[in-house]
Design a protein around this motif. Structure first.
Motif, PDB file in Angstrom:
ATOM      1  N   ILE A  46       0.944  -1.186   0.060  1.00 30.47           N
ATOM      2  CA  ILE A  46      -0.067  -0.037  -0.124  1.00 30.47           C
ATOM      3  C   ILE A  46       0.841   1.107  -0.053  1.00 30.47           C
ATOM      4  N   GLY A  47       0.556   2.068  -0.802  1.00 34.40           N
ATOM      5  CA  GLY A  47       1.462   3.446  -1.114  1.00 34.40           C
ATOM      6  C   GLY A  47       0.846   4.288  -1.735  1.00 34.40           C
ATOM      7  N   ILE A  48       1.763   5.592  -1.785  1.00 33.69           N
ATOM      8  CA  ILE A  48       1.321   6.684  -2.761  1.00 33.69           C
ATOM      9  C   ILE A  48       2.013   6.589  -3.600  1.00 33.69           C
ATOM     10  N   TRP A  49       1.440   7.093  -4.975  1.00 37.44           N
ATOM     11  CA  TRP A  49       2.373   7.344  -6.092  1.00 37.44           C
ATOM     12  C   TRP A  49       2.189   8.642  -7.045  1.00 37.44           C
ATOM     13  N   GLU A  50       3.204   9.246  -7.336  1.00 39.85           N
ATOM     14  CA  GLU A  50       2.813  10.514  -7.930  1.00 39.85           C
ATOM     15  C   GLU A  50       3.361  10.725  -9.249  1.00 39.85           C
ATOM     16  N   MET A  51       2.876  11.365 -10.310  1.00 42.27           N
ATOM     17  CA  MET A  51       3.401  11.579 -11.603  1.00 42.27           C
ATOM     18  C   MET A  51       3.329  12.975 -11.898  1.00 42.27           C
ATOM     19  N   THR A  52       4.101  13.655 -12.509  1.00 40.75           N
ATOM     20  CA  THR A  52       4.199  15.095 -13.196  1.00 40.75           C
ATOM     21  C   THR A  52       3.548  15.131 -14.338  1.00 40.75           C
ATOM     22  N   PRO A  53       3.128  16.193 -14.874  1.00 42.94           N
ATOM     23  CA  PRO A  53       2.510  16.265 -16.355  1.00 42.94           C
ATOM     24  C   PRO A  53       3.661  15.651 -17.300  1.00 42.94           C
ATOM     25  N   GLY A  54       3.076  14.993 -18.007  1.00 41.01           N
ATOM     26  CA  GLY A  54       3.777  14.343 -19.424  1.00 41.01           C
ATOM     27  C   GLY A  54       2.856  13.207 -19.795  1.00 41.01           C
ATOM     28  N   THR A  55       3.577  12.515 -20.703  1.00 40.32           N
ATOM     29  CA  THR A  55       2.811  11.237 -21.231  1.00 40.32           C
ATOM     30  C   THR A  55       3.771  10.035 -21.120  1.00 40.32           C
ATOM     31  N   ALA A  56       3.374   8.852 -20.463  1.00 43.08           N
ATOM     32  CA  ALA A  56       4.428   7.948 -20.580  1.00 43.08           C
ATOM     33  C   ALA A  56       3.554   6.676 -20.695  1.00 43.08           C
ATOM     34  N   ARG A  57       4.106   5.528 -21.150  1.00 45.73           N
ATOM     35  CA  ARG A  57       3.775   4.073 -21.151  1.00 45.73           C
ATOM     36  C   ARG A  57       4.132   3.341 -19.889  1.00 45.73           C
ATOM     37  N   ASP A  62      -1.180  -5.878 -10.678  1.00 48.10           N
ATOM     38  CA  ASP A  62      -2.559  -5.926  -9.995  1.00 48.10           C
ATOM     39  C   ASP A  62      -2.687  -4.833  -9.071  1.00 48.10           C
ATOM     40  N   GLU A  63      -3.726  -4.090  -9.347  1.00 49.61           N
ATOM     41  CA  GLU A  63      -3.541  -2.755  -8.208  1.00 49.61           C
ATOM     42  C   GLU A  63      -5.093  -2.205  -8.428  1.00 49.61           C
ATOM     43  N   LEU A  64      -5.471  -1.880  -7.054  1.00 51.13           N
ATOM     44  CA  LEU A  64      -6.595  -0.811  -6.959  1.00 51.13           C
ATOM     45  C   LEU A  64      -5.888   0.558  -6.468  1.00 51.13           C
ATOM     46  N   PHE A  65      -6.509   1.661  -7.031  1.00 53.55           N
ATOM     47  CA  PHE A  65      -5.847   3.028  -6.759  1.00 53.55           C
ATOM     48  C   PHE A  65      -6.994   3.944  -6.610  1.00 53.55           C
ATOM     49  N   ILE A  66      -6.961   5.016  -5.776  1.00 54.30           N
ATOM     50  CA  ILE A  66      -7.955   6.087  -5.504  1.00 54.30           C
ATOM     51  C   ILE A  66      -7.095   7.183  -5.633  1.00 54.30           C
ATOM     52  N   TRP A 102      -0.189   6.907 -20.185  1.00 54.69           N
ATOM     53  CA  TRP A 102      -0.771   8.040 -18.989  1.00 54.69           C
ATOM     54  C   TRP A 102      -0.419   9.193 -19.595  1.00 54.69           C
ATOM     55  N   THR A 103      -1.364  10.131 -19.756  1.00 49.69           N
ATOM     56  CA  THR A 103      -1.253  11.452 -20.116  1.00 49.69           C
ATOM     57  C   THR A 103      -1.743  12.438 -18.851  1.00 49.69           C
ATOM     58  N   VAL A 104      -0.728  12.813 -18.123  1.00 47.76           N
ATOM     59  CA  VAL A 104      -1.097  13.409 -16.715  1.00 47.76           C
ATOM     60  C   VAL A 104      -0.901  14.886 -17.097  1.00 47.76           C
ATOM     61  N   THR A 105      -2.108  15.679 -16.949  1.00 40.36           N
ATOM     62  CA  THR A 105      -2.317  16.873 -17.172  1.00 40.36           C
ATOM     63  C   THR A 105      -2.007  18.121 -15.979  1.00 40.36           C
ATOM     64  N   GLU A 106      -2.231  17.477 -14.659  1.00 33.83           N
ATOM     65  CA  GLU A 106      -1.806  17.852 -13.371  1.00 33.83           C
ATOM     66  C   GLU A 106      -1.511  16.914 -12.702  1.00 33.83           C
ATOM     67  N   THR A 107      -0.457  17.225 -12.023  1.00 37.11           N
ATOM     68  CA  THR A 107       0.233  16.391 -10.982  1.00 37.11           C
ATOM     69  C   THR A 107      -0.598  15.417 -10.680  1.00 37.11           C
ATOM     70  N   LEU A 108      -0.509  14.162 -10.757  1.00 37.23           N
ATOM     71  CA  LEU A 108      -1.308  13.051 -10.178  1.00 37.23           C
ATOM     72  C   LEU A 108      -0.917  12.607  -9.007  1.00 37.23           C
ATOM     73  N   ARG A 109      -1.755  12.352  -7.924  1.00 36.77           N
ATOM     74  CA  ARG A 109      -1.334  11.396  -6.791  1.00 36.77           C
ATOM     75  C   ARG A 109      -2.138  10.626  -6.535  1.00 36.77           C
ATOM     76  N   LYS A 110      -1.992   9.370  -6.191  1.00 32.11           N
ATOM     77  CA  LYS A 110      -2.931   8.531  -5.826  1.00 32.11           C
ATOM     78  C   LYS A 110      -2.367   7.457  -4.564  1.00 32.11           C
ATOM     79  N   VAL A 111      -3.435   7.149  -4.108  1.00 32.24           N
ATOM     80  CA  VAL A 111      -3.277   5.760  -2.889  1.00 32.24           C
ATOM     81  C   VAL A 111      -3.433   4.410  -3.650  1.00 32.24           C
ATOM     82  N   TYR A 112      -2.406   3.553  -3.694  1.00 32.61           N
ATOM     83  CA  TYR A 112      -2.594   2.445  -4.207  1.00 32.61           C
ATOM     84  C   TYR A 112      -2.572   1.259  -3.289  1.00 32.61           C
ATOM     85  N   ILE A 113      -3.175  -0.220  -3.856  1.00 27.44           N
ATOM     86  CA  ILE A 113      -3.012  -1.169  -3.087  1.00 27.44           C
ATOM     87  C   ILE A 113      -2.456  -2.281  -4.347  1.00 27.44           C
ATOM     88  N   ALA A 114      -1.436  -2.770  -4.082  1.00 25.55           N
ATOM     89  CA  ALA A 114      -1.038  -3.809  -5.151  1.00 25.55           C
ATOM     90  C   ALA A 114      -0.405  -4.997  -4.492  1.00 25.55           C
TER      91      ALA A 114
END
Length: 114
Positions: A46-57, A62-66, A102-114
């Protein structure tokens, strides 16, 4: 990767250490990502993941995120599924092996369970 203390933390305000994505994953921009593991005992992480704007493959696990903050469009390449716009409050289930863009337009932060 940032480790969190045993006590509670305001994950929305948590400062994360970002690293550039591998060049072969980046399609546009210069996105970076960061992870803070909240718990990795047992069979799940369980953790926090963040990505800044841009596009990446990415190839998913297996993951559930909010989504806590930010905005992105997730394009499902394999298997093909309709594009998914995500923002605060979005709940998404990904399956191992899915290939996404993933095309991130505003820095995306999620909590995940993997």
């Amino acid at each position: 990767m940032t480790a969190l203390p045993a006590a509670g933390t305001a994950v929305v305000d948590l400062v994360l250490a970002h690293e550039p994505l591998p060049a072969d994953e980046v399609m546009s921009g210069a996105p970076t990502t960061a992870i803070a593991v909240l718990d990795d005992t047992g069979d799940r992480e369980i953790g926090i993941w963040e990505m800044t704007p841009g596009t990446a493959r990415d190839t998913e696990v297996d993951e559930l995120f909010i989504v806590l903050s930010g905005r992105a469009i997730v394009v499902f390449e394999d298997p093909w599924l309709p594009d998914l716009e995500v923002g605060p409050g979005s709940v998404v289930r990904l399956a191992e092996g899915m290939r996404t863009t993933w095309t991130v337009t505003e820095t995306l932060r999620k909590v995940y369970i993997a």
